[in-house]
Design a protein around this motif. Sequence first.
Motif, PDB file in Angstrom:
ATOM      1  N   ARG A  66       8.976  -4.957  11.431  1.00 41.59           N
ATOM      2  CA  ARG A  66      10.127  -5.536  10.717  1.00 41.59           C
ATOM      3  C   ARG A  66       9.682  -6.626   9.740  1.00 41.59           C
ATOM      4  O   ARG A  66      10.216  -6.731   8.632  1.00 41.59           O
ATOM      5  CB  ARG A  66      11.155  -6.070  11.706  1.00 41.59           C
ATOM      6  CG  ARG A  66      11.857  -4.965  12.467  1.00 41.59           C
ATOM      7  CD  ARG A  66      12.983  -5.500  13.342  1.00 41.59           C
ATOM      8  NE  ARG A  66      13.562  -4.445  14.125  1.00 41.59           N
ATOM      9  CZ  ARG A  66      14.464  -3.574  13.692  1.00 41.59           C
ATOM     10  NH1 ARG A  66      14.883  -3.648  12.441  1.00 41.59           N
ATOM     11  NH2 ARG A  66      14.944  -2.641  14.486  1.00 41.59           N
ATOM     12  N   TYR A  69       8.436  -5.022   6.579  1.00 45.55           N
ATOM     13  CA  TYR A  69       9.512  -4.586   5.688  1.00 45.55           C
ATOM     14  C   TYR A  69      10.107  -5.723   4.867  1.00 45.55           C
ATOM     15  O   TYR A  69      10.769  -5.481   3.864  1.00 45.55           O
ATOM     16  CB  TYR A  69      10.624  -3.911   6.490  1.00 45.55           C
ATOM     17  CG  TYR A  69      10.255  -2.557   7.044  1.00 45.55           C
ATOM     18  CD1 TYR A  69       9.396  -1.699   6.373  1.00 45.55           C
ATOM     19  CD2 TYR A  69      10.778  -2.134   8.259  1.00 45.55           C
ATOM     20  CE1 TYR A  69       9.070  -0.457   6.885  1.00 45.55           C
ATOM     21  CE2 TYR A  69      10.454  -0.874   8.778  1.00 45.55           C
ATOM     22  CZ  TYR A  69       9.600  -0.056   8.076  1.00 45.55           C
ATOM     23  OH  TYR A  69       9.289   1.180   8.594  1.00 45.55           O
ATOM     24  N   TYR A  74       5.861  -5.192   0.186  1.00 43.19           N
ATOM     25  CA  TYR A  74       6.627  -4.007   0.579  1.00 43.19           C
ATOM     26  C   TYR A  74       7.884  -3.880  -0.288  1.00 43.19           C
ATOM     27  O   TYR A  74       8.228  -2.780  -0.732  1.00 43.19           O
ATOM     28  CB  TYR A  74       7.005  -4.043   2.059  1.00 43.19           C
ATOM     29  CG  TYR A  74       7.800  -2.816   2.450  1.00 43.19           C
ATOM     30  CD1 TYR A  74       7.169  -1.595   2.663  1.00 43.19           C
ATOM     31  CD2 TYR A  74       9.186  -2.859   2.543  1.00 43.19           C
ATOM     32  CE1 TYR A  74       7.895  -0.454   2.976  1.00 43.19           C
ATOM     33  CE2 TYR A  74       9.918  -1.725   2.851  1.00 43.19           C
ATOM     34  CZ  TYR A  74       9.268  -0.534   3.068  1.00 43.19           C
ATOM     35  OH  TYR A  74       9.996   0.602   3.366  1.00 43.19           O
ATOM     36  N   ARG A  78       8.930  -0.717  -2.591  1.00 42.05           N
ATOM     37  CA  ARG A  78      10.229  -0.028  -2.479  1.00 42.05           C
ATOM     38  C   ARG A  78      10.948   0.027  -3.822  1.00 42.05           C
ATOM     39  O   ARG A  78      11.599   1.019  -4.137  1.00 42.05           O
ATOM     40  CB  ARG A  78      11.120  -0.714  -1.444  1.00 42.05           C
ATOM     41  CG  ARG A  78      10.669  -0.551  -0.028  1.00 42.05           C
ATOM     42  CD  ARG A  78      10.750   0.863   0.468  1.00 42.05           C
ATOM     43  NE  ARG A  78      12.110   1.359   0.351  1.00 42.05           N
ATOM     44  CZ  ARG A  78      12.461   2.630   0.437  1.00 42.05           C
ATOM     45  NH1 ARG A  78      11.553   3.550   0.635  1.00 42.05           N
ATOM     46  NH2 ARG A  78      13.706   2.998   0.322  1.00 42.05           N
TER      47      ARG A  78
END
Length: 114
Positions: A66, A69, A74, A78
């Motif tokens: 977590r 993310y 990250y 994304r």
Amino acid sequence: MSDLSLILEATLHGQAARRAELDELLAELASASREEPGCRAFRVLGGEEPGDLVVLSSYKDEAALRAHYATPHYLRYRARVGQLLGRPSDVVVYRVSSVVRLQDPDPPDPELFG
């Protein structure tokens, strides 16, 4: 369970014509991810189809994944990866409760697998 770890397997279906861009983006992600305290491993491998890549990463626990993310690297990945894909990625997370490490048996001895 303190020895629980997570393995993430992601198959990215990149556009073959934009493979170099995807390679560069994943190289940046991999390099930064390996520096995270909860990341045990991060590898990018070639896939079966042109443009496909496989990401194998391992994290100490759910909290480490977590935290990954939420990292800037990250989030940057994304924001950019969608335009490089031909279709959505296939992602699986495995919860691993134990691991047996072998020391280069040649050939592998099934008796050593516990």
